[in-house]
Write an enzyme that holds these catalytic residues in place. Structure first.
Site, PDB file in Angstrom:
ATOM      1  N   ASP A  90       0.846  -1.071  -0.116  1.00  0.00           N
ATOM      2  CA  ASP A  90      -0.077   0.144   0.068  1.00  0.00           C
ATOM      3  C   ASP A  90       0.790   1.230   0.131  1.00  0.00           C
ATOM      4  O   ASP A  90       2.118   1.215   0.839  1.00  0.00           O
ATOM      5  CB  ASP A  90      -0.864   0.036   1.293  1.00  0.00           C
ATOM      6  CG  ASP A  90      -2.064   1.049   1.021  1.00  0.00           C
ATOM      7  OD1 ASP A  90      -3.080   0.751   0.761  1.00  0.00           O
ATOM      8  OD2 ASP A  90      -1.745   2.092   1.874  1.00  0.00           O
ATOM      9  N   ASN A 147      -2.797  12.773  -2.845  1.00  0.00           N
ATOM     10  CA  ASN A 147      -4.032  13.051  -3.645  1.00  0.00           C
ATOM     11  C   ASN A 147      -4.338  14.301  -3.472  1.00  0.00           C
ATOM     12  O   ASN A 147      -4.817  15.210  -4.312  1.00  0.00           O
ATOM     13  CB  ASN A 147      -5.021  11.834  -3.936  1.00  0.00           C
ATOM     14  CG  ASN A 147      -5.083  11.247  -5.100  1.00  0.00           C
ATOM     15  OD1 ASN A 147      -4.379  11.536  -5.918  1.00  0.00           O
ATOM     16  ND2 ASN A 147      -5.798  10.048  -5.142  1.00  0.00           N
ATOM     17  N   ASP A 183      -2.679   9.763 -10.077  1.00  0.00           N
ATOM     18  CA  ASP A 183      -2.659   8.742 -11.042  1.00  0.00           C
ATOM     19  C   ASP A 183      -1.125   8.387 -11.558  1.00  0.00           C
ATOM     20  O   ASP A 183      -0.742   7.022 -11.817  1.00  0.00           O
ATOM     21  CB  ASP A 183      -3.839   9.133 -12.393  1.00  0.00           C
ATOM     22  CG  ASP A 183      -5.160   8.865 -11.955  1.00  0.00           C
ATOM     23  OD1 ASP A 183      -5.628   8.366 -10.887  1.00  0.00           O
ATOM     24  OD2 ASP A 183      -5.928   9.479 -12.771  1.00  0.00           O
ATOM     25  N   GLU A 221      -4.904   2.326  -4.011  1.00  0.00           N
ATOM     26  CA  GLU A 221      -3.545   2.386  -3.995  1.00  0.00           C
ATOM     27  C   GLU A 221      -2.865   1.261  -3.498  1.00  0.00           C
ATOM     28  O   GLU A 221      -1.696   1.261  -2.913  1.00  0.00           O
ATOM     29  CB  GLU A 221      -3.048   3.872  -3.276  1.00  0.00           C
ATOM     30  CG  GLU A 221      -3.440   3.602  -1.669  1.00  0.00           C
ATOM     31  CD  GLU A 221      -4.781   4.028  -1.009  1.00  0.00           C
ATOM     32  OE1 GLU A 221      -4.748   4.327   0.196  1.00  0.00           O
ATOM     33  OE2 GLU A 221      -5.832   3.963  -1.945  1.00  0.00           O
TER      34      GLU A 221
END
Length: 249
Positions: A115, A123, A132, A158
């Site tokens: 992760d 983000n 992205d 993620e």
């Protein structure tokens, strides 16, 4: 095509009949008029056969092209169904399929769940488009560090996963630590503005398959290691055996 082949077959039969009749007319004919009529009849039937065969050949060629196009479309659809649209690596469906196959081999098998640390904060700070790009970067690093029957996949959000067949637990840790280091040394920078955004890290949990257990339990044990890694400093690889020691204490 089948309809045209049926028509062509009928045409061949008609041509054979006409040929027999015309040959008979040539044999029985006593004059040039009869010979001329027989030859004309043969010529007409031959032209009809040539036209029919040409149409059939054209249709067969067209059908062959259509089949090739359908085969490619099918391959594209199958690939899309097994691939994560954003990162281009395997998706969860492929991960589960490959894991089930590897679980039946009787060889050592490790599953790692990884992760991206603080990804939501990243983000929110820099935007989803930059996020992205980070997901793609991590996917590329994972893909570049697997080989043979190994599989890198995006598990969701993620979170990523590695299927490592014929790999023992501590060898799997070596692979995961190498990937962590490769990710953490990458400096994230905005190509347009040149803004430095720091770097990213991974937390990873690794489990060794226990023969006879379900895939759900296998994934759950890997997830426990990941959860512990994220709750105890992040940017680390935690093996299931470490959790066993901690729980024993």
């Amino acid at each position: 095509v089948l309809e045209m082949m049926g028509d062509a077959s009928g045409g061949v039969a008609d041509f054979g009949k006409t040929l027999t009749e015309s040959l008979g007319a040539l044999t029985d004919s006593k004059g040039l008029v009869g010979i001329r009529e027989a030859v004309q009849s043969l010529a007409l039937e031959t032209q009809k056969m040539q036209k029919s065969n040409s149409a059939l050949q054209s249709k067969l060629k067209e059908s062959s092209q259509e089949i090739a196009s359908l085969r490619k479309n099918l391959e594209d659809v199958q690939r899309e169904a097994m691939t994560d649209a954003l990162t281009g690596i395997a998706n969860r469906t492929t991960l589960r399929q490959r894991a089930m196959e590897a679980m039946e081999d009787g060889e050592p098998l490790c599953l790692a769940l990884a992760d991206i640390d603080f990804f939501k904060k990243f983000n929110d700070t820099y935007g989803h488009q930059t996020g992205d790009q980070v997901l793609k970067l991590v996917a590329n690093i994972l893909q570049g560090n697997v080989k043979g029957k190994d599989l890198a996949a995006r598990y969701g959000g993620e979170e990523f996963a590695l299927i490592l067949p014929t790999t023992k637990l501590y060898d799997a840790k070596t692979v995961c630590d190498h990937i962590r280091n490769a990710v953490s040394t990458k400096r994230i920078r905005n190509r347009t503005t040149g803004e430095e955004m720091g770097n990213i890290t991974l937390s990873i949990g690794v489990a060794l398959y226990h023969p006879g257990e379900s895939l759900t339990d296998f994934i759950s044990r890997s997830d426990e290691g990941l959860y512990f890694a994220k709750g105890n400093g992040r940017n680390q690889t935690v093996l299931e055996t470490q959790l066993e020691v901690i729980n024993a204490d």
